[in-house]
Design an enzyme around this catalytic site. Structure first.
Site, PDB file in Angstrom:
ATOM      1  N   GLY A 119       0.839  -1.192   0.000  1.00 46.93           N
ATOM      2  CA  GLY A 119       0.000   0.000   0.000  1.00 46.93           C
ATOM      3  C   GLY A 119       0.870   1.236   0.000  1.00 46.93           C
ATOM      4  O   GLY A 119       2.091   1.152   0.135  1.00 46.93           O
ATOM      5  N   LYS A 120       0.287   2.374  -0.190  1.00 44.99           N
ATOM      6  CA  LYS A 120       1.029   3.644  -0.108  1.00 44.99           C
ATOM      7  C   LYS A 120       0.025   4.767   0.016  1.00 44.99           C
ATOM      8  O   LYS A 120      -1.119   4.623  -0.434  1.00 44.99           O
ATOM      9  CB  LYS A 120       1.880   3.858  -1.372  1.00 44.99           C
ATOM     10  CG  LYS A 120       3.076   4.744  -1.154  1.00 44.99           C
ATOM     11  CD  LYS A 120       4.234   3.980  -0.522  1.00 44.99           C
ATOM     12  CE  LYS A 120       5.422   4.854  -0.265  1.00 44.99           C
ATOM     13  NZ  LYS A 120       6.605   4.049   0.094  1.00 44.99           N
TER      14      LYS A 120
END
Ligand code: NAD
Length: 419
Positions: A108-109
């Site tokens: 994720g980011k």
């Protein structure tokens, strides 16, 4: 990526890398189609009161690429250039990075398009807390665990942890990593990424027969990753010939007095004005002759245009995505030994994983334990990648991607498609 929503130079580059590895792996076409795009992408409006009384509405993002191996994991970036495409690319790279390191985590980011240097502490805190509130239902220790990235630090993580905890009604340290030790952070996290970059350089130097104590290094980006990497290399006797941040690039033939440079940066917040060095143009720093080049700033710094002029033996990617596919082809021809981002800078997420484990168990380790376990995982991953690259006659990036992607694909096939 496949649809226009997340198209950007960074996401096109991430997809190009993925497609090349998928082809080489002869990856199941259905799995490949799914992996080219994220599971979920959030865009949130983040209103925050400015010191002058006005309300500024920032745009924030959180992209969750794939969680087949475990909860999403990835940093939060505060930078003016943050956009959905960039965050999507970074989330995809996180999926491969966690898988390559053998962590039970997905990719994720997140980020906010803003210039944190222009915000007061109060504005930064308000913006961070409101962003956290906007993504609250999509994060959590079992769901998605953010961490620091460019422009964020342990203070920002503490505010996220506190906001999340206030909403839940009890302290939830496992919601973020990279927190201060006082509230459930781990020893060794702040240094982990830079230290990990150096662990992989040590293995590369052994493989190439390069004596580190006679080597020189050049570092682009003097923040969490670049500064620590330079410091750890200097400890091993490597001469640091040049460093840069967004304000200035400094070099000195006989090597910079690193302690002085660090003290100056800590006092002034930037390298501009440091007296005991020559000043050069930021981009020409990448072309200086050296044994080890560490890009540790942002994406797409080494391109088809300048790769031919680089003069290093080892390039260790502290940053995510600093090298374009066109540059990769040139570096291959020049026989530069590239330690790709998903391997070189994996130390950050590895120690974030340790922090998450310690929070879930309420049992904390010594720094020696953290560093030894970090070194063991990175050394094993380095040799797995090197072994595959020699067996398949591919470069280190392709080998790292093949390992990371194939493990995710295998897990997806086991779990099947819920319909
Ligand atoms: P940071 O904000 O602490 O530092 C970034 C540094 O880069 C600053 O010194 C900034 O001035 C400099 N910089 C920005 N643009 C530049 C340019 N054009 N030329 C030279 N210097 C420039 O960020 P960080 O956490 O050190 O992250 C750096 C890179 O490492 C990013 O690509 C990030 O995604 C990656 N990374 C960070 C971590 C982590 O744990 N922090 C983990 C893995 C990867």
């Amino acid at each position: 990526m496949a649809t226009v929503e997340w198209r950007s130079p960074a996401s096109e580059m991430a997809v190009k890398q993925f497609e090349a590895a998928a082809e080489r792996l002869d990856l199941d076409k259905n799995v490949a189609a799914r992996l080219k795009r994220p599971d979920r992408a959030l865009i949130v409006s983040v209103p925050a009161r400015m010191d002058d009384g006005s309300v500024h509405v920032f745009t924030g993002y959180r992209v969750q690429h794939n969680d087949v191996l475990g909860p999403f994991k990835g940093g939060i970036r505060y930078h003016p250039d943050v956009n959905l495409g960039e965050v999507s690319a970074l989330a995809m790279w996180m999926t491969w990075k966690c898988s390559l390191a053998g962590l039970p985590l997905g990719g994720g980011k997140g980020g906010i398009a803003c210039d944190p240097k222009k915000l007061s502490r109060r504005e930064l805190q308000d913006m961070t807390r409101r962003y956290t509130a906007e993504i609250l239902n999509f994060i959590g220790p079992d769901v998605d665990v953010p961490a620091p990235d460019m422009g964020t630090n342990e203070q920002v993580m503490a505010w996220i942890m506190d906001t999340y905890s206030q909403h839940r009604g009890f302290a939830v340290p496992g919601v973020v990593t990279g927190k201060p030790v006082a509230i459930g952070g781990t020893l060794g996290r702040r240094e982990a990424t830079g230290r990990g970059v150096v662990y992989t350089i040590v293995e590369a130097a052994k493989h190439l027969g390069l004596a580190l104590e006679k080597s020189t290094a050049v570092v682009q980006g003097f923040g969490n990753v670049g500064l620590i990497a330079a410091q750890e290399l200097a400890r091993l006797g490597v001469k640091i010939a040049a460093v840069s941040d967004s304000s200035a690039a400094l070099c000195r033939d006989n090597g910079l007095a690193l302690d002085e440079v660090i003290a100056y940066k800590e006092k002034n917040g930037e390298l501009e004005g440091f007296p005991n060095a020559d000043k050069i143009a930021g981009q020409s720093l990448l072309e200086l002759p050296c044994d080890i080049l560490i890009p540790a700033a942002n994406e797409m710094q080494i391109t088809g245009e300048n790769a031919g002029r680089t003069q290093c033996r080892i390039m260790a990617e502290g940053a995510n995505g600093p090298t374009t596919p066109e540059a990769d082809a040139i570096l291959r021809q020049k026989e530069v030994f590239v330690i790709p981002d998903i391997l070189a800078n994996a130390g950050g997420v590895i120690v974030s994983y340790f922090e998450w484990v310690q929070d879930l168990q309420n049992f904390f380790w010594t720094e020696e334990d953290v560093n030894n376990k970090l070194r063991a995982i990175l050394t094993r991953a380095f040799h797995e990648v090197l072994g595959l690259s020699r067996k398949e006659k591919v470069d280190m990036r392709m080998a790292a991607l093949m390992l990371g992607i194939s493990r995710v694909a295998r897990a997806m096939l086991w779990r099947g498609l819920y319909a």
